[in-house]
Scaffold this active site. Structure first.
Site, PDB file in Angstrom:
ATOM      1  N   LEU A  24       7.692   5.634  -5.951  1.00  0.00           N
ATOM      2  CA  LEU A  24       7.983   6.501  -4.809  1.00  0.00           C
ATOM      3  C   LEU A  24       8.658   5.745  -3.680  1.00  0.00           C
ATOM      4  CD1 LEU A  24       4.600   8.473  -4.675  1.00  0.00           C
ATOM      5  CD2 LEU A  24       6.772   9.269  -5.603  1.00  0.00           C
ATOM      6  N   GLY A  27       8.152  -1.403  -0.411  1.00  0.00           N
ATOM      7  CA  GLY A  27       7.981  -1.964   0.923  1.00  0.00           C
ATOM      8  C   GLY A  27       8.117  -3.467   0.938  1.00  0.00           C
ATOM      9  N   SER A  28       7.712  -4.062   2.061  1.00  0.00           N
ATOM     10  CA  SER A  28       7.880  -5.503   2.248  1.00  0.00           C
ATOM     11  C   SER A  28       7.016  -6.315   1.293  1.00  0.00           C
ATOM     12  CB  SER A  28       7.524  -5.888   3.687  1.00  0.00           C
ATOM     13  OG  SER A  28       8.332  -5.185   4.593  1.00  0.00           O
ATOM     14  N   PHE A  29       5.833  -5.825   0.993  1.00  0.00           N
ATOM     15  CA  PHE A  29       4.969  -6.626   0.113  1.00  0.00           C
ATOM     16  C   PHE A  29       4.369  -5.824  -1.037  1.00  0.00           C
ATOM     17  CE2 PHE A  29       1.560  -4.758   2.503  1.00  0.00           C
ATOM     18  CZ  PHE A  29       1.947  -4.817   3.842  1.00  0.00           C
ATOM     19  N   GLY A  30       5.100  -4.791  -1.464  1.00  0.00           N
ATOM     20  CA  GLY A  30       4.633  -4.039  -2.617  1.00  0.00           C
ATOM     21  C   GLY A  30       5.415  -2.762  -2.820  1.00  0.00           C
ATOM     22  N   VAL A  32       4.955   1.656  -4.120  1.00  0.00           N
ATOM     23  CA  VAL A  32       4.064   2.803  -4.286  1.00  0.00           C
ATOM     24  C   VAL A  32       4.537   3.598  -5.489  1.00  0.00           C
ATOM     25  CG1 VAL A  32       3.103   4.881  -3.246  1.00  0.00           C
ATOM     26  CG2 VAL A  32       3.659   2.916  -1.805  1.00  0.00           C
ATOM     27  N   LYS A  47      -0.694   2.303  -4.295  1.00  0.00           N
ATOM     28  CA  LYS A  47      -0.020   1.196  -3.630  1.00  0.00           C
ATOM     29  C   LYS A  47      -0.286  -0.076  -4.420  1.00  0.00           C
ATOM     30  CE  LYS A  47       0.061   2.431   1.302  1.00  0.00           C
ATOM     31  NZ  LYS A  47      -0.407   2.008   2.656  1.00  0.00           N
ATOM     32  N   ASP A 141      -1.572   3.496  16.528  1.00  0.00           N
ATOM     33  CA  ASP A 141      -0.170   3.560  16.099  1.00  0.00           C
ATOM     34  C   ASP A 141       0.168   4.978  15.643  1.00  0.00           C
ATOM     35  OD1 ASP A 141       2.373   2.601  15.669  1.00  0.00           O
ATOM     36  OD2 ASP A 141       1.953   1.842  13.662  1.00  0.00           O
TER      37      ASP A 141
END
Length: 509
Positions: A24, A27-30, A32, A47, A141
């Site tokens: 899907l 990202g920066s360290f993995g 999905v 994830k 956040d």
């Protein structure tokens, strides 16, 4: 190709209970991936976080914090974590699959939203944020990019990596979050308790929903901070008077004068068309864990799990194959009705209808749609709302008078109860009990259960006939009071029989 095949087989080895699908996102360290839970057939998002990359980017604390917080939470508008599987090289986080993307993209695509649609989103966001605060967690956040939408456009609060746990008497100081949504005290590096910074972010989000733009925006960061610290923004003329009143109360620079979540809940603009399940306070996580749905439990047991072990795992919040299956089944059923346990008229897939009577108890119940549940459902075509029924009654009598009569009726029917609030009780009824068993009342106003009933010894006395239910009194918009009976466990027909006897016992109202 060979390396890819080897990687795929490693994933399947570590995730034997899931059928992995397409990626899907990366990202920066993995990455999905979408997956299907083999036992239940329900979709999840997994994830896959690479430990080495997490360490290199100094993100271990962020990842651990998010996992710790999401393990705790059970709320319809907070992303759900089902299980975490750790290997020497990776961490697999199995989460709720949310298919419709970010609220940010939705706003970008549609521009400013109509007030009814924006209000629906905002009500869900506030409910989720209130739940976080009740569990002593501040998100820090909140922004449309971290608010996901499911297939029915329901909000799911996500990304708790910058969250922190509040402690009484302690203040937070970390400057974090996105500048456009950050409160003045956060970007100034001042001390803050927590909830007030989330309220500010919610105010910015509400502005974005209604206006299609941000109240504080500038390419020059110093200028942006100057606007935020000064509370410098404009309200478009198209906003309703209610929205024009609510937003400035949330975007108050002085956190001591800023609106609180309870005050937002009381605001007329927020309360308009408020769905019933969001009108009550979010349930306590521990209490939710204790509520075990008998029908879902039986479905999981049918797949090969032992009842007592499964119940104990659910009560102690232990992660295993049985509890993962249980919560996947439960969430996919409740997702249809968009509510949480103990706080809505009907669980979506119960085939037994519940009813509402008129202003006085009668032995035969009649169908009537309570208009106060969700008066705006017809106008919100993007948000299909299940029409719901309740079993109970409405009355204009004083709440104390109603509850007095309720307790008398329960005692007449040999129903044991325990108060969990002034107008909320947990009840248990075993048809074979005789009146002398439940004859005493303690000094907390609870009708005492015999020890054999309170402990697991009850399983030796026809557990299939035990009926557990909750009684809750609500104030409606017509200045009436609704007494709602909600089955927690036990046969439907026995529950309905008991409710008919209960209504017949009520002598006033």
């Amino acid at each position: 190709m060979e390396g890819s095949s080897r990687g795929s087989s490693n994933l399947e080895m570590y995730l034997p209970n899931y059928k992995l699908g397409k990626t899907l996102g990366i990202g920066s360290f993995g990455k999905v991936k979408i997956a299907e839970h083999a036992l239940t057939g329900h979709k999840v998002a997994i994830k896959i976080l690479n430990r080495r990359k997490i360490r290199n980017m100094d993100m271990e604390e962020k990842v651990r914090r998010e996992i710790k917080i999401l393990r705790l939470f059970m709320h319809p508008h907070i992303i759900r974590l089902y299980e975490v599987i750790e290997t020497p090289s990776d961490i697999f986080v199995v989460m709720e699959y949310v298919k419709s993307g970010e609220l940010f993209d939705y706003i970008v695509e549609k521009g400013r939203l109509l007030e009814d649609e924006a209000r629906c989103f905002f009500q869900q966001i506030i409910s989720g944020v209130e739940y976080c605060h009740r569990n002593m967690v501040v998100h820090r956040d909140l922004k449309p990019e971290n608010l996901l939408l499911d297939s029915k456009c329901n909000v799911k609060i996500a990304d708790f990596g910058l969250s922190n746990v509040m402690r009484d008497g302690h203040f937070l100081k970390t400057s974090c979050g996105s500048p456009n949504y950050a409160a003045p005290e956060v970007i100034s590096g001042k001390l803050y308790a927590g909830p007030e910074v989330d309220v500010w972010s919610c105010g910015v989000i509400l502005y974005a929903l209604l206006c299609g733009s941000l109240p504080f925006d500038d390419e020059n960061i110093p200028n942006l901070f100057k606007k935020i610290k000064g509370g410098i923004y404009t309200l478009p003329s198209h906003l309703s008077s209610g929205a024009r009143d609510l937003i400035p109360r949330m975007l108050v620079v002085d956190p001591m004068k800023r609106m609180t979540i309870p005050e937002i809940r009381q605001h007329l603009w927020f309360q308009e068309k408020l769905p019933r399940y969001l009108a009550v306070p979010p349930p306590d996580t521990v209490q939710q864990a204790k509520k075990i749905d008998e029908e879902i439990l039986q479905e999981v047991i049918k797949t090969g799990f032992e009842r007592n072990q499964l119940v104990e795992s659910l009560r102690t919040r232990i992660q295993n194959e049985g509890t993962v299956a249980y919560y996947l089944m439960l969430d996919n059923r409740c997702r249809i009705s968009n509510g949480y346990l103990g706080a809505e008229f009907q669980e979506a897939k119960e085939n037994m209808q519940r009813f509402i009577t008129n202003d006085h108890p009668v032995s035969t119940v009649r169908h009537r749609m309570p208009a106060f549940i969700d008066q705006g459902s017809a106008s919100r075509s993007q948000f299909p709302v299940e029409r719901k029924w309740a079993l109970g009654l409405q009355s204009r009598a004083h709440p104390r008078e109603i509850m007095t009569e309720v307790l008398k009726a329960l005692q007449e029917l040999d129903v044991g109860w325990k108060k969990i609030g002034h107008y909320n009780m947990k009840c248990r009824w075993l048809p074979c009990l005789t009146r002398n068993i439940d004859s005493s009342t303690n000094n907390h106003g609870n009708h005492i259960f015999q020890d054999a009933i309170e402990n697991d010894g009850i399983s030796s006395r026809s557990p299939q006939n035990v009926v557990k239910f909750e009684v809750q009194l609500y104030k409606t918009r017509e200045d009436k009071y609704l007494l709602d009976l909600q089955r927690v466990q036990g046969p439907h027909l026995l529950f309905l029989d008991l409710c008919a006897d209960f209504l017949a016992q009520l002598r006033v109202l």
